[in-house]
Design a protein around this motif. Structure first.
Motif, PDB file in Angstrom:
ATOM      1  N   TYR A 325       0.968  -1.269  -0.043  1.00  0.00           N
ATOM      2  CA  TYR A 325       0.068   0.051  -0.064  1.00  0.00           C
ATOM      3  C   TYR A 325       0.999   1.182   0.123  1.00  0.00           C
ATOM      4  CZ  TYR A 325      -3.016   3.800   2.102  1.00  0.00           C
ATOM      5  OH  TYR A 325      -3.447   5.019   1.993  1.00  0.00           O
ATOM      6  N   ARG A 329       1.014   4.128  -3.031  1.00  0.00           N
ATOM      7  CA  ARG A 329       0.615   5.672  -2.615  1.00  0.00           C
ATOM      8  C   ARG A 329       1.680   6.197  -3.105  1.00  0.00           C
ATOM      9  NH1 ARG A 329      -0.341   7.619   3.542  1.00  0.00           N
ATOM     10  NH2 ARG A 329       2.041   7.270   3.350  1.00  0.00           N
ATOM     11  N   SER A 330       2.949   6.054  -2.907  1.00  0.00           N
ATOM     12  CA  SER A 330       4.293   6.862  -3.541  1.00  0.00           C
ATOM     13  C   SER A 330       4.268   6.593  -4.611  1.00  0.00           C
ATOM     14  CB  SER A 330       5.241   6.264  -2.552  1.00  0.00           C
ATOM     15  OG  SER A 330       5.610   5.127  -2.610  1.00  0.00           O
TER      16      SER A 330
END
Length: 352
Positions: A325, A329-330
Motif C-alpha cells: 500500500y 501510494r508513493s
C-alpha cells in the motif's frame, strides 16, 4: 431537523456486510483450517518446486514430501506418547511426597497449607472417566479431524498450485501481472519462511534439550525434548515453558541436576534469540518486538492456542500488504520481495 436518505444500493451493502460478518463468525473454524493449510502450502512449496525442477512429477513430489512428514509425525508419536504416559504416572505416584515437601517449605516461611492431604485425596479415576473423559475425547476427535483435513488440504493445494495460479490471473487486469506476481512471491517468502525457520529452530532446541537432559540423567528426556520443540513455536511464553517443565523434572532428581538443566537451557535461549533466529530467518520476517507481542495477544484472544500460532504469519502477511500500500501510494512499484533465507532451496521464482 436531520434527514437521512438511504438508497437501495446502500441497503444492499449493509445487508451484505451483516451476512459476511455472520458467515465469518459461524465459519471461523473452517476459515482457520483453510488459512493454516495455505500457510503450510507456502512453507512446503519451495521443496515441491525443487523436486519438480529436477524432473520429478508434481504429484509424486507432493506424495514424497507429505509421506516424509507423516512418517516423522508417527515416529515422534511413538517416541513421545509412552514417555509422557510414564511421566504422568510418575507425577501421580510422587505427588503426595512432592506436596509434603512443598508444605514443609511453606511452613518454614510461615504459611500453613494442607497440600499433602489434598494430594492424597485426589480421585484420579474420576478425572479420567465419565463426563471429563467424554469431553476430552470429543476435543481430541475434533482436533484430529482438523489436523487430518489440514494435512490433505495442504497436499491438494501443493499439487494444484499451477491451476490455482492460472485461475487467479484470470481476474488480474492486463499489464498488472508482474506486480501481482511480486506480491504473491513476497507473501510466500514471508509466511513460508517463518514456518520453515520455526521448524529449524524447533528441531535444534529438541536435539539440544534431549542432549542436556540425557547428560543430566533426567528421566523421559525424549518426551521433554519434543515438548520443548513444540512449545518453541509459541512466541514469548514458549521459551518459558521449554525451560520450566524440564527444570521441574530435573529438580525432582536433585538440585544439582536441576541447576545444570536451568543454566544450559537459559543459555540456549540466548543463543536462539540472538544468533540462530536471525541467521535462519534472514530478512524474511522483519517485525518489531512490540508488533510480535500485540499479534500474539490478539491471536490468543480471538482463537486461543491456534490464534497464537497463526498470529505471526498473519502479522507478516499484513506487513507485506502494508508495504504494498505504501509503495502504491508513493507511485512506486509493488512491494520488494524479502531477501533470501537459509531454510529454503533455490527454486524458480514462481508465485504461490
Amino acid at each position: 431537523m436531520l434527514r437521512l436518505e438511504v438508497g437501495y444500493r446502500e441497503i444492499l451493502l449493509i445487508i451484505g456486510a451483516l451476512v459476511a460478518i455472520w458467515a465469518l463468525l459461524n465459519l471461523w473454524p473452517i476459515i482457520v483450517i483453510l488459512v493454516t493449510s495455505f500457510i503450510f502450502m507456502a512453507a512446503l512449496l519451495p521443496y515441491v518446486e525443487w523436486l519438480v525442477d529436477h524432473r520429478v512429477p508434481r504429484t509424486l513430489a507432493v506424495a514424497m514430501i507429505m509421506s516424509a512428514i507423516l512418517a516423522v509425525l508417527i515416529g515422534l508419536a511413538i517416541l513421545v506418547i509412552p514417555a509422557m504416559v510414564s511421566e504422568i504416572g510418575d507425577l501421580r505416584d510422587n505427588l503426595p511426597e512432592d506436596a509434603r515437601e512443598a508444605e514443609n517449605l511453606l511452613a518454614d516461611l510461615g504459611v500453613e497449607v494442607e497440600l499433602e492431604d489434598r494430594a492424597r485425596n485426589i480421585n484420579w479415576d474420576r478425572l479420567v472417566s465419565g463426563e471429563s473423559a467424554l469431553d476430552y475425547g470429543q476435543r481430541a476427535l475434533s482436533v484430529g479431524i482438523a489436523l487430518f483435513t489440514i494435512f490433505f488440504l495442504t497436499a491438494y493445494l501443493l499439487a494444484d498450485t499451477p491451476r490455482m495460479n492460472r485461475f487467479l490471473y484470470q481476474f488480474v487486469t492486463p499489464g498488472h501481472e508482474p506486480e501481482v506476481e511480486r506480491v504473491l512471491l513476497s507473501l510466500r517468502r514471508v509466511v513460508g519462511g517463518y514456518i520453515r525457520g520455526q521448524l529449524i529452530t524447533s528441531a535444534v532446541i529438541t536435539v539440544f534439550t534431549f542432549v542436556v537432559l540425557t547428560a543430566a540423567g533426567v528421566p523421559n528426556a525424549i518426551a521433554f525434548a519434543v515438548l520443548a520443540g513444540f512449545v518453541d513455536i509459541i512466541p514469548i511464553i514458549g521459551a518459558v515453558i521449554a525451560v520450566f517443565l524440564p527444570a521441574i523434572a530435573a529438580f525432582q532428581e536433585s538440585p544439582t541436576q536441576g541447576l545444570i538443566v536451568v543454566v544450559a537451557l537459559l543459555l540456549y535461549q540466548q543463543f536462539e534469540d540472538r544468533i540462530l533466529t536471525p541467521y535462519v530467518y534472514g530478512e524474511t520476517l522483519n517485525l518489531p518486538p512490540v508488533i510480535v507481542l500485540i499479534a500474539v495477544l490478539v491471536g490468543g484472544a480471538l482463537y486461543g492456542i491456534a490464534g497464537v500460532l497463526l498470529a505471526l504469519p498473519a502479522a507478516a502477511a499484513g506487513r507485506v500488504a502494508l508495504d504494498y500500500y505504501l509503495d502504491r501510494r508513493s507511485m512506486g512499484l509493488a512491494t520488494n520481495v524479502p531477501g533470501s533465507e537459509k531454510a529454503a532451496p533455490d527454486t524458480k521464482e514462481t508465485p504461490a
